[in-house]
Write a protein that holds these residues in place. Structure first.
Motif, PDB file in Angstrom:
ATOM      1  N   ALA A 114       0.819  -1.275  -0.032  1.00 26.42           N
ATOM      2  CA  ALA A 114      -0.011   0.080  -0.013  1.00 26.42           C
ATOM      3  C   ALA A 114       0.849   1.237  -0.010  1.00 26.42           C
ATOM      4  O   ALA A 114       0.633   2.258  -0.487  1.00 26.42           O
ATOM      5  CB  ALA A 114      -1.017   0.152   1.232  1.00 26.42           C
ATOM      6  N   ALA A 135       4.037   1.605  -1.250  1.00 27.89           N
ATOM      7  CA  ALA A 135       4.300   1.849  -2.610  1.00 27.89           C
ATOM      8  C   ALA A 135       3.379   2.441  -3.765  1.00 27.89           C
ATOM      9  O   ALA A 135       3.802   3.411  -4.339  1.00 27.89           O
ATOM     10  CB  ALA A 135       4.832   0.456  -3.057  1.00 27.89           C
ATOM     11  N   ILE A 136       1.895   1.875  -3.350  1.00 28.29           N
ATOM     12  CA  ILE A 136       1.147   2.562  -4.417  1.00 28.29           C
ATOM     13  C   ILE A 136       0.874   3.852  -3.877  1.00 28.29           C
ATOM     14  O   ILE A 136       0.405   4.867  -5.221  1.00 28.29           O
ATOM     15  CB  ILE A 136      -0.531   1.562  -4.046  1.00 28.29           C
ATOM     16  CG1 ILE A 136       0.038   0.072  -4.656  1.00 28.29           C
ATOM     17  CG2 ILE A 136      -1.426   2.352  -5.056  1.00 28.29           C
ATOM     18  CD1 ILE A 136       0.212  -0.008  -6.150  1.00 28.29           C
ATOM     19  N   ALA A 137       0.648   4.306  -2.742  1.00 27.32           N
ATOM     20  CA  ALA A 137       0.423   5.711  -2.228  1.00 27.32           C
ATOM     21  C   ALA A 137       1.451   6.612  -2.872  1.00 27.32           C
ATOM     22  O   ALA A 137       1.287   7.598  -3.244  1.00 27.32           O
ATOM     23  CB  ALA A 137       0.297   5.671  -0.858  1.00 27.32           C
ATOM     24  N   ALA A 167       2.770  10.559   2.167  1.00 27.74           N
ATOM     25  CA  ALA A 167       1.517   9.588   1.650  1.00 27.74           C
ATOM     26  C   ALA A 167       1.930   8.146   2.072  1.00 27.74           C
ATOM     27  O   ALA A 167       0.791   7.561   2.406  1.00 27.74           O
ATOM     28  CB  ALA A 167       1.699   9.644   0.002  1.00 27.74           C
ATOM     29  N   VAL A 210       3.103   7.122   4.733  1.00 30.29           N
ATOM     30  CA  VAL A 210       2.956   7.007   6.229  1.00 30.29           C
ATOM     31  C   VAL A 210       1.315   6.974   6.592  1.00 30.29           C
ATOM     32  O   VAL A 210       0.700   6.132   7.313  1.00 30.29           O
ATOM     33  CB  VAL A 210       3.646   8.016   7.025  1.00 30.29           C
ATOM     34  CG1 VAL A 210       2.956   8.080   8.529  1.00 30.29           C
ATOM     35  CG2 VAL A 210       5.156   8.049   6.996  1.00 30.29           C
ATOM     36  N   ALA A 211       0.881   7.972   5.909  1.00 23.44           N
ATOM     37  CA  ALA A 211      -0.782   8.163   5.872  1.00 23.44           C
ATOM     38  C   ALA A 211      -1.477   6.736   5.452  1.00 23.44           C
ATOM     39  O   ALA A 211      -2.590   6.413   6.036  1.00 23.44           O
ATOM     40  CB  ALA A 211      -1.272   9.194   4.881  1.00 23.44           C
ATOM     41  N   VAL A 212      -0.918   6.135   4.346  1.00 25.18           N
ATOM     42  CA  VAL A 212      -1.935   5.069   4.073  1.00 25.18           C
ATOM     43  C   VAL A 212      -1.590   3.757   4.858  1.00 25.18           C
ATOM     44  O   VAL A 212      -2.638   2.913   4.794  1.00 25.18           O
ATOM     45  CB  VAL A 212      -1.564   4.665   2.657  1.00 25.18           C
ATOM     46  CG1 VAL A 212      -0.160   3.909   2.249  1.00 25.18           C
ATOM     47  CG2 VAL A 212      -2.740   4.125   1.857  1.00 25.18           C
ATOM     48  N   CYS A 213      -0.533   3.357   5.284  1.00 21.59           N
ATOM     49  CA  CYS A 213       0.016   2.605   5.850  1.00 21.59           C
ATOM     50  C   CYS A 213      -0.992   1.750   6.800  1.00 21.59           C
ATOM     51  O   CYS A 213      -1.434   2.183   7.797  1.00 21.59           O
ATOM     52  CB  CYS A 213       1.363   2.270   6.614  1.00 21.59           C
ATOM     53  SG  CYS A 213       1.812   0.639   7.287  1.00 21.59           S
ATOM     54  N   PRO A 214      -1.789   0.523   6.341  1.00 16.87           N
ATOM     55  CA  PRO A 214      -2.998   0.203   7.060  1.00 16.87           C
ATOM     56  C   PRO A 214      -2.706  -0.693   8.200  1.00 16.87           C
ATOM     57  O   PRO A 214      -3.424  -0.602   9.053  1.00 16.87           O
ATOM     58  CB  PRO A 214      -3.337  -1.012   5.940  1.00 16.87           C
ATOM     59  CG  PRO A 214      -2.635  -0.763   4.630  1.00 16.87           C
ATOM     60  CD  PRO A 214      -1.510  -0.200   5.030  1.00 16.87           C
ATOM     61  N   PHE A 215      -1.226  -0.769   8.601  1.00 11.03           N
ATOM     62  CA  PHE A 215      -0.933  -1.703   9.846  1.00 11.03           C
ATOM     63  C   PHE A 215      -0.095  -0.829  10.642  1.00 11.03           C
ATOM     64  O   PHE A 215       0.620  -1.410  11.447  1.00 11.03           O
ATOM     65  CB  PHE A 215      -0.459  -3.050   9.426  1.00 11.03           C
ATOM     66  CG  PHE A 215      -1.566  -3.745   8.636  1.00 11.03           C
ATOM     67  CD1 PHE A 215      -2.633  -4.388   9.051  1.00 11.03           C
ATOM     68  CD2 PHE A 215      -1.092  -3.867   7.168  1.00 11.03           C
ATOM     69  CE1 PHE A 215      -3.565  -4.598   8.343  1.00 11.03           C
ATOM     70  CE2 PHE A 215      -1.839  -4.644   6.469  1.00 11.03           C
ATOM     71  CZ  PHE A 215      -2.988  -4.972   7.097  1.00 11.03           C
ATOM     72  N   ASP A 216      -0.084   0.552  10.315  1.00 13.03           N
ATOM     73  CA  ASP A 216       0.823   1.571  11.160  1.00 13.03           C
ATOM     74  C   ASP A 216       2.484   1.007  11.222  1.00 13.03           C
ATOM     75  O   ASP A 216       2.834   1.334  12.284  1.00 13.03           O
ATOM     76  CB  ASP A 216       0.383   1.470  12.502  1.00 13.03           C
ATOM     77  CG  ASP A 216      -1.273   1.962  12.496  1.00 13.03           C
ATOM     78  OD1 ASP A 216      -1.596   2.973  11.513  1.00 13.03           O
ATOM     79  OD2 ASP A 216      -2.055   1.561  13.249  1.00 13.03           O
TER      80      ASP A 216
END
Lengths: 148, 729
Positions: free
Chosen positions: A17, A19-21, A133, A135-141
């Motif tokens: 995620a 990488a995509i962000a 971007a 950091v904001a997206v990372c689903p698992f922090d």
């Protein structure tokens, strides 16, 4: 003030995620062979009986004593005093890759224009009070923006 | 670069850049998530996406797929205008048409076929996304039809059926009640439902024990599991029965609970008695110490929640396996108890939000009595009994055989043909239809077989209402300009309701009127949610406290939790369905020496869901080629190295793709993701291998063989380094 993007291996599952962000934030043209400025990896150790999986996300570490900065003959790389991120202005970049050779993490790459490209920590976003971007997206922090 | 250029390049919102943040939601996957999205928009065009902080459930996060919404929405093969076929079926010979002409053609053909044959000679099918399903089903009913069917013919519904048979309702882990042991059976929540993955990870941080049971080693088995069990493919039912026997033999069951609430305990006890530890170890391959340990943990840790996922139902014995697994919750008395499993009360679109709507009335009030058996009704009687919909897995057979009557037309909303086992047979069937129309965002295989194609739009290009757990109602508005001349599915359905002379006034009035009918009593909430772009809690929200379901009355035919299903017992015995969750071998019949491997089609990847992400370049770049996962030692035996071209064959078909050597695959197993145009895994799955209870195909247990392609240059298996290898996800 100095910021770092930290990575907690125990939380990462290499879902990609981040990488995509990064691609979305930086308009990465993967169709033309460009890579995101942050990438994820799965590493399998196959030594019996110590088989294990490792999951990683990796980008520029924004080192305090960044070796890429003195390595650049054109002075393209420098620290942003406001954020501490290793940022760049590639107007004078000659594409010599000295920065890439100096970097122990393999962060600097070549953009499609033949000039250096790497993660700038989403410098403008952080200055505007926003998270990078990835950091904001990372689903698992697993990624965090920390102030040092 | 000037400061303004810098800000624009970094997509910083504000007056300096003219970039605005608008609220919307991601519809790429199933309604279980539908994460809130902040869309960065300039001049009507989407520049970037981010999660919406504070949004119910997702709270600012997005998954791998959701983060790629911009490229998904602007995919190069978006359909830009209505299209009418001008050449042979299956080709790309189409011309553009006006909406008036395209919709007129559809209405004319459907009305003609209805008059000549029967409304049920027309099939109404829908794949993803699921947001318009109540509208499409009502349209089918208002037009006099009943042959409505969905991709849930292979997804979710089998587990839903298993839970309804056993508990009288669908059941989920009660995470609010703080389980102290979570059993994720066939579950990799990090990847298949990342919000559940967050929940599992947070529980682990708080000291909750976790058992993962999966044929694949996954992020969950590696990161979450205190105990990881790895059964052979298709033997999970045996594992569950063996654990039940251990619990009963040791008198660890909650006998008072069983005496009070449960039907069929003695029959069930006799059935599981045959699965002693030796037998279970021999069949499942799981060490008996581990089976015992898992049973002991489940029995001794209170509260405990045992849950499973759709993957487990993609076997010939899938529904029974799901019942067998969920039965463990009954033995330990953790049903409708805090931290056990809790009943789900659907609010809207198969999501429980803690308040009631008129969704059922909306869908069914225009339905007329059935005159003909629906598709799949005879072959899968339990499916019909519980769903009263068509079972799409019998569609190919009925079109080709015309038994018990011909299907002449198909309305295909978001139809992914590669979801059907042996897809080429379905395509052959589609060729036979008198008329077909398709709606989609993208130019798919289904479009190529349609006579008329209508362009639909993404969730960013329209508004949508959603109900979320906690009583929240979201009502988005269109956030970006539409791509081409597309329309929302519900606009299309409303227009068809007019042109098909249904007389359905409500449906013709469009989305907002229908939403107000369904959410009656929540008008202020709808208005506020729409105005502010922020989900609003319904004043009717009322959480269901644990224990209230058992107190109110269990909704099975017997009023008990049913280990022995009276509903199955009432099905025609000719169907051969057993009221007990008996285990049987789900292997497909073939020469096992010729097909020594077992293929599992559909093992999840984080950056793909079914077929729709494969043509999103960002997502595709994470694993550019279709690959088959194989254990490194199996690969070495067959002289296969990483990335080698290989052929995977079953009795149905052969497929060429690349090998991926990974410990994730067990010895003897192969795993492939599905939905690739150039390597359609489901083509390998014979269209005859279905679960007789649910109709679900055996996607995850098909005998196969693998060999390195002879044409490839000789590569050495020894090239593989013993110490492991760095490869990108």
């Amino acid at each position: 003030m100095s910021y770092k993007i930290t990575f907690d291996e125990t939380k990462c599952v290499a879902c990609g995620a981040c990488a995509i962000a990064c691609m979305d934030q930086n308009d990465i043209l993967v169709e033309e062979g460009q890579f995101p400025l942050r990438r994820t990896f799965t590493r399998e150790s196959r030594l019996h009986p110590e088989e294990k999986f490792g999951y990683y996300s990796h980008a520029c570490e924004h080192c305090d004593e960044a070796p890429c900065i003195p390595a650049c003959p054109s002075g393209c790389l420098f620290k942003d005093p406001e954020t501490g991120f290793t940022v760049f202005d590639t107007t004078n970049c000659i594409g010599c890759r000295s920065c890439a050779f100096a970097c122990p993490h393999g962060a600097p790459a070549m953009g499609l224009d033949g000039k250096m490209l790497k993660c700038d920590g989403c410098n403008q976003r952080v200055k505007a009070g926003m998270l990078p971007a990835c950091v904001a997206v990372c689903p698992f922090d697993a990624l965090a923006l920390v102030e040092e | 670069m000037t400061r303004e250029e810098q800000l624009l390049k970094a997509k910083i919102p504000g007056p300096e850049t003219g970039i605005e943040i608008r609220r919307t939601m991601c519809d790429i996957c199933a309604p279980g998530a539908h994460c809130g999205v902040n869309a960065y928009v300039k001049d009507g065009r989407l520049l970037k996406v981010e999660g919406t902080p504070g949004y119910p459930g997702s709270n600012g996060k997005l998954c791998t797929k959701g983060a790629a919404n911009r490229q998904y929405i602007y995919r190069k093969d978006r359909i830009l205008s209505p299209m009418v076929r001008t050449g042979p079926k299956g080709s790309d010979a189409f011309r553009t048409a006006t909406w008036e002409e395209a919709l007129g053609l559809i209405a004319e053909n459907l009305k003609k076929i209805k008059a000549e044959s029967d409304p049920d000679s027309i099939v109404w099918y829908t794949g993803y996304s699921k947001w318009y399903r109540p509208w499409l089903k009502r349209l089918c009913h208002s037009f006099g039809g009943h042959n409505y069917m969905t991709e849930s013919s292979t997804c979710y519904k089998s587990g839903w059926m298993a839970n309804n048979l056993t508990f009288g309702r669908d059941m989920r882990p009660d995470m609010m009640g703080r389980p102290r042991l979570l059993v994720g059976w066939g579950s990799n929540p990090y990847i298949n439902a990342y919000l559940a993955g967050r929940g599992f990870a947070a529980s682990k941080d708080k000291g909750v024990k976790i058992i993962i049971i999966d044929v694949r080693r996954t992020q969950a088995s590696e990161k979450l599991a205190d105990l990881y069990l790895r059964p052979r493919i298709g033997t999970d039912g045996v594992l569950a029965h063996a654990m039940a026997k251990i619990i009963l033999d040791n008198n660890w069951q909650d006998q008072e609970f069983l005496d009070t609430y449960v039907l069929g305990v003695e029959e069930y006890r006799r059935m599981v008695a045959q699965y002693d530890l030796e037998t279970a170890q021999r069949i499942t391959g799981v060490p008996k110490e581990d089976i015992f340990r898992a049973a002991q943990m489940i029995a001794e840790t209170k509260p405990c929640s045992v849950s499973t996922n759709t993957g487990i139902t993609h076997h010939k014995n899938g529904l029974n396996t799901c019942r067998a697994i969920m039965a463990l919750n009954i033995l330990i008395g953790n049903v409708d108890q805090p931290g056990g499993i809790a009943p789900v009360y659907d609010t809207f679109l198969e999501m429980g939000a803690g308040f009631d709507t008129r969704e059922e009335e909306f869908i069914f009030e225009t339905r007329t009595p059935e005159r003909l058996p629906l598709v799949g009704q005879k072959r899968f009687p339990l499916w019909y009994d519980m769903n009263h919909d068509g079972q799409a897995m019998d569609l190919t057979r009925q079109i080709l055989s015309e038994d018990p009557y011909p299907i002449r037309a198909l309305a295909a909303f978001g139809m992914n043909t590669r979801m059907f086992p042996q897809t080429s047979q379905l395509l052959k069937a589609l060729e036979k239809l008198d008329f077909m129309f398709a709606t989609d965002l993208f130019w798919t295989d289904a479009c190529r077989y349609a006579d008329v194609v209508l362009p639909a739009c993404s969730s960013f290009e329209r508004g949508e209402v959603k109900a979320y757990p906690g009583g929240f109602i979201a009502y988005t508005q269109q956030a970006i300009d539409r791509v081409g001349d597309c329309r929302s599915d519900v606009e299309i359905i409303a227009e068809l309701a007019k042109l098909l002379d249904t007389g359905d006034e409500l449906l013709m009035q469009g989305y907002d009127a229908c939403v107000r009918y369904i959410f009656a009593g929540n008008e202020e909430e709808l208005d506020e949610a729409r105005r502010t772009g922020t989900p609003v809690r319904s004043k009717h929200f009322k959480p269901t406290p644990p224990g209230s379901y058992l107190a109110k009355g269990i909704e099975t035919p017997s009023g008990k939790l049913e280990l022995y299903s009276t509903r199955i017992a009432a099905i025609d015995p000719a169907a051969g369905l057993d009221p007990l969750p008996v285990w049987f071998d789900g292997d497909n019949a073939c020469d096992k020496t010729e097909y020594p491997f077992t293929l599992m089609a559909g093992a999840r990847l984080p950056h793909a869901i079914h077929s729709r992400c494969h043509d999103v370049p960002w997502l595709r770049s994470l694993r550019p080629e279709p690959m088959v996962d194989i254990h490194p030692e199996d690969a070495a035996d067959l002289h296969i190295s990483q990335g080698d071209p290989v052929t995977v064959s079953t009795t149905a078909a052969a497929l060429h793709l690349k090998a991926n050597l990974t410990l994730s695959a067990n010895r003897g197993d192969l795993h492939m993701f599905h939905g690739y145009a150039e390597a359609n895994a489901n083509e390998l799955v014979p269209n005859t291998e279905n679960d007789p209870y649910s109709g679900f195909p055996s996607f995850k247990q098909i005998r196969c063989r693998i060999q390195r392609d002879e044409t490839s240059p000789q590569t050495s298996a020894d090239r593989e380094e013993e110490g492991g290898k760095l490869h990108e996800l």
